[in-house]
Scaffold this motif. Structure first.
Motif, PDB file in Angstrom:
ATOM      1  N   ALA A   3     -44.200  57.129  96.270  1.00  0.00           N
ATOM      2  CA  ALA A   3     -44.980  55.076  96.023  1.00  0.00           C
ATOM      3  C   ALA A   3     -43.014  54.134  96.659  1.00  0.00           C
ATOM      4  CB  ALA A   3     -45.596  54.492  95.509  1.00  0.00           C
ATOM      5  N   VAL A   4     -42.731  53.230  97.448  1.00  0.00           N
ATOM      6  CA  VAL A   4     -41.259  52.465  97.526  1.00  0.00           C
ATOM      7  C   VAL A   4     -42.606  51.023  97.221  1.00  0.00           C
ATOM      8  CG1 VAL A   4     -40.140  52.186  99.127  1.00  0.00           C
ATOM      9  CG2 VAL A   4     -40.669  54.346  99.401  1.00  0.00           C
ATOM     10  N   CYS A   5     -41.381  50.803  96.543  1.00  0.00           N
ATOM     11  CA  CYS A   5     -41.630  49.401  96.299  1.00  0.00           C
ATOM     12  C   CYS A   5     -40.433  48.751  96.650  1.00  0.00           C
ATOM     13  CB  CYS A   5     -41.581  49.074  94.681  1.00  0.00           C
ATOM     14  SG  CYS A   5     -43.102  49.564  93.977  1.00  0.00           S
ATOM     15  N   ALA A  23     -47.175  50.687  89.403  1.00  0.00           N
ATOM     16  CA  ALA A  23     -46.998  51.300  90.722  1.00  0.00           C
ATOM     17  C   ALA A  23     -46.437  52.706  90.044  1.00  0.00           C
ATOM     18  CB  ALA A  23     -46.235  51.338  91.416  1.00  0.00           C
ATOM     19  N   ALA A  24     -45.363  52.895  89.475  1.00  0.00           N
ATOM     20  CA  ALA A  24     -45.403  53.847  88.617  1.00  0.00           C
ATOM     21  C   ALA A  24     -46.780  54.636  87.914  1.00  0.00           C
ATOM     22  CB  ALA A  24     -44.361  54.276  87.470  1.00  0.00           C
ATOM     23  N   ARG A  25     -46.986  54.069  87.069  1.00  0.00           N
ATOM     24  CA  ARG A  25     -48.205  54.901  86.506  1.00  0.00           C
ATOM     25  C   ARG A  25     -50.413  55.609  87.829  1.00  0.00           C
ATOM     26  NH1 ARG A  25     -50.197  49.315  83.668  1.00  0.00           N
ATOM     27  NH2 ARG A  25     -48.535  49.496  82.635  1.00  0.00           N
ATOM     28  N   LEU A  26     -49.448  54.645  88.733  1.00  0.00           N
ATOM     29  CA  LEU A  26     -50.248  55.285  90.114  1.00  0.00           C
ATOM     30  C   LEU A  26     -49.575  56.260  90.442  1.00  0.00           C
ATOM     31  CD1 LEU A  26     -51.378  51.659  90.964  1.00  0.00           C
ATOM     32  CD2 LEU A  26     -53.429  53.018  90.141  1.00  0.00           C
ATOM     33  N   PHE A  27     -48.883  56.481  90.661  1.00  0.00           N
ATOM     34  CA  PHE A  27     -48.004  57.680  91.694  1.00  0.00           C
ATOM     35  C   PHE A  27     -46.830  58.601  90.776  1.00  0.00           C
ATOM     36  CE2 PHE A  27     -49.189  53.736  94.557  1.00  0.00           C
ATOM     37  CZ  PHE A  27     -49.588  54.267  95.942  1.00  0.00           C
ATOM     38  N   ASP A  28     -46.698  59.573  91.453  1.00  0.00           N
ATOM     39  CA  ASP A  28     -46.052  60.679  90.663  1.00  0.00           C
ATOM     40  C   ASP A  28     -44.345  60.786  90.502  1.00  0.00           C
ATOM     41  OD1 ASP A  28     -47.978  62.882  90.314  1.00  0.00           O
ATOM     42  OD2 ASP A  28     -47.457  63.125  92.030  1.00  0.00           O
ATOM     43  N   GLU A  29     -43.552  59.040  91.715  1.00  0.00           N
ATOM     44  CA  GLU A  29     -42.942  58.882  91.152  1.00  0.00           C
ATOM     45  C   GLU A  29     -42.512  57.618  92.718  1.00  0.00           C
ATOM     46  OE1 GLU A  29     -38.240  60.435  92.924  1.00  0.00           O
ATOM     47  OE2 GLU A  29     -40.219  61.692  93.255  1.00  0.00           O
ATOM     48  N   VAL A  30     -41.281  56.655  92.321  1.00  0.00           N
ATOM     49  CA  VAL A  30     -41.964  55.064  93.210  1.00  0.00           C
ATOM     50  C   VAL A  30     -39.872  55.352  92.922  1.00  0.00           C
ATOM     51  CG1 VAL A  30     -41.834  52.996  92.535  1.00  0.00           C
ATOM     52  CG2 VAL A  30     -43.716  54.026  91.531  1.00  0.00           C
ATOM     53  N   VAL A  83     -46.632  55.519 101.410  1.00  0.00           N
ATOM     54  CA  VAL A  83     -47.329  54.498 100.725  1.00  0.00           C
ATOM     55  C   VAL A  83     -46.225  53.814 100.564  1.00  0.00           C
ATOM     56  CG1 VAL A  83     -48.640  53.726  98.776  1.00  0.00           C
ATOM     57  CG2 VAL A  83     -49.360  56.213  99.831  1.00  0.00           C
ATOM     58  N   VAL A  84     -46.762  52.272 100.760  1.00  0.00           N
ATOM     59  CA  VAL A  84     -45.489  51.253 100.065  1.00  0.00           C
ATOM     60  C   VAL A  84     -46.099  50.632  99.285  1.00  0.00           C
ATOM     61  CG1 VAL A  84     -44.592  48.599 100.558  1.00  0.00           C
ATOM     62  CG2 VAL A  84     -43.983  51.381 102.406  1.00  0.00           C
TER      63      VAL A  84
END
Length: 163
Positions: A3-5, A23-30, A83-84
């Motif tokens: 995902a990208v923030c 976001a880091a808790r939801l995705f493998d990599e941010v 994903v953003v």
């Protein structure tokens, strides 16, 4: 999943870090994408905003920081992501981000996850931080120490130049 923030992060605040951490808790990599908006006047140049974001996010597992130029959807798909993640504070933020989400989906097939700001940081903005700092106010409770220190250095140089 990646995902990208995205954001300008001028400066990066605890509100930004809250969204990035969640976001880091939801995705493998941010990937924190530090961008440039031609309509904004910045306190920090792009290189320094990138450096401060790297330092501020260093302790968050699965997070890396990259410069962003061009279209966000091209950046996201170029990384292999789809994903953003955006944080919102108020209805006006949501209205804007919803429009952007629709465009990002239509233009590049990129989905947007909208996370509400936590109640602690819900009224915090980088614009307010810059304003407080410009008038000599203490911003240390709103930003990481590396950011607070750098802003104090800038203010000190300005005072020397004015004095």
């Amino acid at each position: 999943m990646l995902a990208v923030c995205p954001g300008s992060f001028d400066p990066i605040t605890y509100g930004h870090l809250d969204i990035i951490t969640r976001a880091a808790r939801l995705f493998d990599e941010v990937v924190v994408a530090v961008g440039q908006n031609s309509t904004k006047r910045y306190l920090f140049d792009a290189e320094e905003r990138l450096k401060l974001a790297v330092e501020a996010t260093a302790g968050i597992p699965g997070v890396r920081v990259e410069p962003l130029s061009g279209l966000l959807v091209d950046f996201v798909t170029g990384l292999g992501g789809g994903v953003v993640v955006k944080g919102v504070r108020f209805a006006s933020d949501f209205d804007f981000e919803l429009q952007m989400a629709h465009l990002n989906s239509a233009v590049g097939g990129v989905e947007t996850i909208i996370l509400p700001a936590s109640s602690v940081w819900g009224t915090l903005s980088s614009t307010m931080i810059r304003e407080i700092a410009a008038h000599g106010g203490d911003i240390s409770e709103f930003v990481p120490e590396v950011v607070s220190r750098r802003i104090r250095q800038i203010a000190g140089r300005k005072e020397q130049a004015d004095g």
